[in-house]
Design a protein around this motif. Sequence first.
Motif, PDB file in Angstrom:
ATOM      1  N   LEU A  84       5.553   0.144   4.040  1.00 32.85           N
ATOM      2  CA  LEU A  84       6.553   0.575   3.057  1.00 32.85           C
ATOM      3  C   LEU A  84       6.461  -0.233   1.763  1.00 32.85           C
ATOM      4  O   LEU A  84       6.650   0.322   0.672  1.00 32.85           O
ATOM      5  N   VAL A  85       6.144  -1.513   1.863  1.00 35.36           N
ATOM      6  CA  VAL A  85       5.963  -2.330   0.663  1.00 35.36           C
ATOM      7  C   VAL A  85       4.795  -1.804  -0.160  1.00 35.36           C
ATOM      8  O   VAL A  85       4.904  -1.622  -1.381  1.00 35.36           O
ATOM      9  N   VAL A  86       3.672  -1.548   0.485  1.00 35.85           N
ATOM     10  CA  VAL A  86       2.486  -1.056  -0.234  1.00 35.85           C
ATOM     11  C   VAL A  86       2.769   0.320  -0.843  1.00 35.85           C
ATOM     12  O   VAL A  86       2.424   0.582  -2.000  1.00 35.85           O
ATOM     13  N   GLU A  87       3.383   1.202  -0.072  1.00 38.60           N
ATOM     14  CA  GLU A  87       3.721   2.529  -0.593  1.00 38.60           C
ATOM     15  C   GLU A  87       4.686   2.415  -1.773  1.00 38.60           C
ATOM     16  O   GLU A  87       4.522   3.092  -2.791  1.00 38.60           O
TER      17      GLU A  87
ATOM     18  N   LEU B  92       4.457   1.239  -9.512  1.00 36.49           N
ATOM     19  CA  LEU B  92       3.523   0.807 -10.546  1.00 36.49           C
ATOM     20  C   LEU B  92       2.723   1.945 -11.176  1.00 36.49           C
ATOM     21  O   LEU B  92       2.288   1.819 -12.313  1.00 36.49           O
ATOM     22  N   ALA B  93       2.505   3.032 -10.441  1.00 37.52           N
ATOM     23  CA  ALA B  93       1.659   4.109 -10.971  1.00 37.52           C
ATOM     24  C   ALA B  93       2.188   5.487 -10.574  1.00 37.52           C
ATOM     25  O   ALA B  93       1.493   6.256  -9.904  1.00 37.52           O
ATOM     26  N   PRO B  94       3.404   5.841 -10.990  1.00 36.87           N
ATOM     27  CA  PRO B  94       3.952   7.134 -10.564  1.00 36.87           C
ATOM     28  C   PRO B  94       3.164   8.336 -11.081  1.00 36.87           C
ATOM     29  O   PRO B  94       3.013   9.328 -10.366  1.00 36.87           O
TER      30      PRO B  94
ATOM     31  N   MET C 192      -2.624  12.641  -8.057  1.00 40.45           N
ATOM     32  CA  MET C 192      -3.308  12.670  -6.764  1.00 40.45           C
ATOM     33  C   MET C 192      -2.698  13.730  -5.847  1.00 40.45           C
ATOM     34  O   MET C 192      -3.401  14.425  -5.123  1.00 40.45           O
ATOM     35  N   ALA C 193      -1.373  13.850  -5.878  1.00 39.97           N
ATOM     36  CA  ALA C 193      -0.706  14.847  -5.044  1.00 39.97           C
ATOM     37  C   ALA C 193      -1.070  16.260  -5.470  1.00 39.97           C
ATOM     38  O   ALA C 193      -1.164  17.165  -4.639  1.00 39.97           O
TER      39      ALA C 193
END
Length: 62
Positions: free
Chosen positions: A12-15, A21-23, A29-30
């Motif tokens: 969850l931290v990484v996600e 930081l990069a929305p 990507m989505a």
Amino acid sequence: MSTIFLAVGLVLVVEGLAYALAPSFIRRMAEELPKLADEYLRIFGVAALAVGVGLVYLAQHL
């Protein structure tokens, strides 16, 4: 059980960092994801799984 909570928390931290930081990159990507063939997604998934297992192994044995 605490290891499972630790692992989920780290995911969850990484996600959360990625979204914070990069929305715009995440959004692009989505949008591109449905265009990829299933084989590429499967290969990427297996590679990510292998790297994750390797990291967990290293973390437990260092």
